[in-house]
Motif scaffolding. Structure first.
Motif: not given
Ligand code: U5P
Length: 226
Positions: A42-45, A47-49, A65-70, A72-74, A112-122
């Motif tokens: 599940v992504g962050g949408g 709210v994450a932004r 910032l990525d940690q905030f995103g992660i 929210v995905t969780r 949801g997310g796993v670690m900084p530097g990527q998105t949930t696509d990866a």
């Molecule tokens: N994010 C990460 N690592 C992950 C997944 C997500 O750092 O493994 C952060 C990114 O900043 C991403 C945001 O833009 O959470 C929301 O995830 P997504 O909706 O873009 O996939």
């Protein structure tokens, strides 16, 4: 059949509407009833932004910032778990091994997310590779992969079918144009190519489109052929 479904945050919870989350959960449950083993990412949408933008103004660095995103995905993953029945692992999986263990036990796993530097696509692509999925589905807000951003380029055309190598090339081109949004990010495309993973990108804003795509290959999005 083992399936990993990536549900974008803006697709699952654009406005935190319980009914919409319930509709996605119903699709996942139907697939499970039809014999699918399922990992959902599940992504962050929006709210994450919003959090990322506020934290950036407060001086947080990119990893923070990525940690905030992660986080929210969780939270969004928790929302989907809340809507799923007894067959779901009630824990948000924090890494691929936890998700893989749950799936092997016969549970639906949500992460949801796993670690900084990527998105949930990866994350979805890596989970699909890790659990040897038969199919990876991206339920996004765009109905497939286009030659350019369809929101800004009237000449953009949709690929009904493409190879993973072509996906890498197209996403690479789109990502070089500042401001345009790709349906999946480049790291995800490269993981799909490496894993030779059968993948479908489709419009998941109507969750009912996911079930026929998984069970019968019927959809109007893009098939990515390994
Ligand atoms: N994010 C990460 N690592 C992950 C997944 C997500 O750092 O493994 C952060 C990114 O900043 C991403 C945001 O833009 O959470 C929301 O995830 P997504 O909706 O873009 O996939």
């Amino acid at each position: 059949m083992r399936v990993v479904i990536s549900i974008g945050g803006s697709v699952l919870a654009p406005d935190l509407d319980a009914r919409r989350v319930e509709e996605h959960a119903a699709v996942v449950e139907t697939l499970a009833r039809n014999g699918c083993e399922i990992g959902a990412v599940v992504g962050g949408g929006g709210v994450a932004r919003d959090y990322i933008s506020a934290a950036r103004d407060l001086g947080a660095n990119e990893v923070q910032l990525d940690q905030f995103g992660i986080d929210v995905t969780r939270i969004n993953a928790r929302l989907l778990i809340a809507a799923l029945g007894a067959q779901v692992d009630p824990k948000v999986a924090h890494d691929y091994e936890e998700a893989g263990d749950a799936i092997r036990r016969g549970d639906i796993s949500v992460m949801g997310g796993v670690m900084p530097g990527q998105t949930t696509d990866a994350v979805a692509a890596a989970l699909a590779e890790y659990v040897d999925a038969d199919l990876l589905i991206y339920a996004t807000s765009v109905d497939g992969v286009f030659s350019a951003d369809p929101n800004t380029d009237p000449d953009a055309t949709k690929f009904e079918e493409m190879t993973a190598g072509e996906l890498v090339d197209v996403i690479g081109d789109i990502e070089m144009n500042a401001g345009s949004s790709a349906p999946v990010d480049l790291l995800a495309a490269k993981l799909i190519e490496r894993a030779k993973m059968r993948t479908i990108v489709l419009d998941g804003t109507n969750p009912d489109r996911i079930e026929p795509a998984v069970l019968r290959g019927e959809h109007t999005g893009t098939d990515i052929i390994p």
